[in-house]
Design a protein around this motif. Structure first.
Motif, PDB file in Angstrom:
ATOM      1  N   LYS A   1       0.897  -0.990  -0.101  1.00  0.00           N
ATOM      2  CA  LYS A   1       0.028   0.179   0.137  1.00  0.00           C
ATOM      3  C   LYS A   1       0.862   1.208   0.012  1.00  0.00           C
ATOM      4  CE  LYS A   1      -4.061  -2.152   2.231  1.00  0.00           C
ATOM      5  NZ  LYS A   1      -4.623  -2.013   3.623  1.00  0.00           N
ATOM      6  N   THR A   2       1.898   1.061   0.775  1.00  0.00           N
ATOM      7  CA  THR A   2       2.888   2.520   0.634  1.00  0.00           C
ATOM      8  C   THR A   2       4.389   2.151   0.239  1.00  0.00           C
ATOM      9  OG1 THR A   2       1.618   3.165   2.511  1.00  0.00           O
ATOM     10  CG2 THR A   2       3.788   4.041   2.329  1.00  0.00           C
ATOM     11  N   VAL A   3       5.036   2.839  -0.865  1.00  0.00           N
ATOM     12  CA  VAL A   3       6.273   2.576  -1.358  1.00  0.00           C
ATOM     13  C   VAL A   3       6.900   3.835  -0.952  1.00  0.00           C
ATOM     14  CG1 VAL A   3       7.590   2.034  -3.423  1.00  0.00           C
ATOM     15  CG2 VAL A   3       5.315   0.775  -2.841  1.00  0.00           C
ATOM     16  N   LEU A   4       8.161   3.836  -0.661  1.00  0.00           N
ATOM     17  CA  LEU A   4       9.108   4.541  -0.380  1.00  0.00           C
ATOM     18  C   LEU A   4      10.447   4.509  -1.498  1.00  0.00           C
ATOM     19  CD1 LEU A   4      10.385   7.039   1.384  1.00  0.00           C
ATOM     20  CD2 LEU A   4      11.466   5.195   2.478  1.00  0.00           C
ATOM     21  N   LEU A   5      10.419   5.603  -2.245  1.00  0.00           N
ATOM     22  CA  LEU A   5      11.496   5.677  -3.125  1.00  0.00           C
ATOM     23  C   LEU A   5      12.562   6.700  -2.684  1.00  0.00           C
ATOM     24  CD1 LEU A   5       9.377   6.400  -6.482  1.00  0.00           C
ATOM     25  CD2 LEU A   5      10.123   4.105  -5.652  1.00  0.00           C
TER      26      LEU A   5
ATOM     27  N   SER B   1      -2.910   1.776  -6.966  1.00  0.00           N
ATOM     28  CA  SER B   1      -3.390   1.383  -5.654  1.00  0.00           C
ATOM     29  C   SER B   1      -2.512   1.818  -4.496  1.00  0.00           C
ATOM     30  CB  SER B   1      -3.548  -0.117  -5.640  1.00  0.00           C
ATOM     31  OG  SER B   1      -2.123  -0.867  -5.850  1.00  0.00           O
ATOM     32  N   MET B   2      -1.398   2.415  -4.702  1.00  0.00           N
ATOM     33  CA  MET B   2      -0.416   2.773  -3.728  1.00  0.00           C
ATOM     34  C   MET B   2      -0.160   4.210  -3.317  1.00  0.00           C
ATOM     35  SD  MET B   2       2.328  -0.139  -5.519  1.00  0.00           S
ATOM     36  CE  MET B   2       2.022   0.668  -6.886  1.00  0.00           C
ATOM     37  N   LYS B   3       0.246   4.507  -2.145  1.00  0.00           N
ATOM     38  CA  LYS B   3       0.818   5.907  -1.631  1.00  0.00           C
ATOM     39  C   LYS B   3       2.477   5.730  -2.038  1.00  0.00           C
ATOM     40  CE  LYS B   3       0.447   9.759   0.399  1.00  0.00           C
ATOM     41  NZ  LYS B   3      -0.347  10.784  -0.083  1.00  0.00           N
ATOM     42  N   VAL B   4       2.751   6.638  -2.712  1.00  0.00           N
ATOM     43  CA  VAL B   4       4.113   6.888  -2.941  1.00  0.00           C
ATOM     44  C   VAL B   4       4.831   8.129  -2.577  1.00  0.00           C
ATOM     45  CG1 VAL B   4       5.953   6.879  -4.959  1.00  0.00           C
ATOM     46  CG2 VAL B   4       3.825   5.445  -5.222  1.00  0.00           C
ATOM     47  N   HIS B   5       5.856   7.828  -1.810  1.00  0.00           N
ATOM     48  CA  HIS B   5       6.731   8.979  -1.147  1.00  0.00           C
ATOM     49  C   HIS B   5       8.023   8.787  -1.846  1.00  0.00           C
ATOM     50  CE1 HIS B   5       3.619   9.767   1.882  1.00  0.00           C
ATOM     51  NE2 HIS B   5       3.733   8.451   2.232  1.00  0.00           N
ATOM     52  N   LEU B   6       8.429   9.836  -2.474  1.00  0.00           N
ATOM     53  CA  LEU B   6       9.959   9.931  -2.971  1.00  0.00           C
ATOM     54  C   LEU B   6      10.689  11.002  -2.353  1.00  0.00           C
ATOM     55  CD1 LEU B   6      11.039  10.108  -6.834  1.00  0.00           C
ATOM     56  CD2 LEU B   6      11.986  11.581  -4.920  1.00  0.00           C
TER      57      LEU B   6
END
Length: 258
Positions: free
Chosen positions: A17-21, A61-66
């Motif tokens: 659900k949450t991906v950190l780049l 479908s994801m929250k993405v933080h870069l």
């Protein structure tokens, strides 16, 4: 001896659900920010005084933080290398609690291992090549080898090359570095990946590393010249690969990657 795997493998059936780049350079981050339609977050979540920059958004479908270390206030250049990357990653995992970290960026490649400029590698292992300490037991600690989170289904889907990443704080390399990199069985070389892997292991967070080749380490060409010449094209290749990876990750569990 094979390096220990990052804590947490095999992967659980946790929805992604949450991906950190985590991205080292602004020039590497810019194509991703644009392609993923991320917006800069100036809400002040990070500690006062740090130059770190965060972009966020929804992708499928994801929250993405870069996140990127930003610009060093004293020297006016990107805050590269292992210390800024590890501090930023540690703080970001604490704040955003990602299901998955993706460290993406540029790297040098070894032509003797088949690397070519423009290739994008998924990293199978990480190690350091410039933390030399001959005290008993500290030699292996200095190398700090870790097996990355195995994601064979992602590798197959994206048809990626796979290789070992060696990390150091210098753009160039001396003879002793070359010896250690050879012992590390390195395919690509960067300035932050193994430090991010160390943090991911500490915090038991799955990690994928994607590295685009800007220069050839074992060639007579000047590294800095090749890097600057190929930075933009490598950043574009990374953007394409990361976006394709996120497409694959959408609506999946972590265990679906293995």
């Amino acid at each position: 001896m094979a390096p220990p795997a990052l804590k947490g493998a095999p992967l659980p059936a946790t929805p992604i659900k949450t991906v950190l780049l985590v991205v080292a350079l602004q020039a590497e981050a810019a194509p991703l920010v644009k392609d993923l339609n991320l917006k800069e977050d100036t809400s002040g979540l990070f500690p006062a005084g740090v130059p770190w920059v965060k972009f966020s958004g929804e992708y499928k479908s994801m929250k993405v933080h870069l996140v990127t270390p930003g610009v060093d206030a004293i020297h006016g250049v990107d805050a590269v290398c292992t210390v800024p990357a590890s501090l930023l990653t540690f703080s970001s995992v604490q704040l955003f609690k990602p299901d998955l970290i993706i460290n993406c960026g540029t790297a040098g490649g070894f032509q003797k291992k088949g690397a070519e400029i423009g290739d994008v590698y998924l990293i199978s292992e990480t190690a350091f090549h410039d933390r030399r300490n001959m005290l008993p037991g500290f030699d292996n600690y200095g190398i700090g080898a870790l097996a990355a989170t195995p994601v064979p289904k992602l590798v197959s889907h994206l048809n990626l090359k796979v290789g070992v990443l060696t990390t150091g704080d210098s753009l160039d390399h001396v003879d002793k570095d070359d010896e250690v990199m050879e012992n590390n069985n390195a395919t690509v070389k960067d300035m932050e990946g193994a430090a991010i892997a160390y943090v991911a292991d500490l915090l038991t967070t799955p990690l994928i590393l994607l590295k685009g080749v800007t220069d050839i380490v074992d060639s007579p060409a000047a590294t800095e010249e090749e890097f600057l010449l190929n930075l933009q094209s490598a950043a574009k290749a990374i953007q394409t690969t990361v976006t394709s990876a996120l497409d694959f990750l959408s609506l999946k569990n972590l265990s679906d990657l293995q």
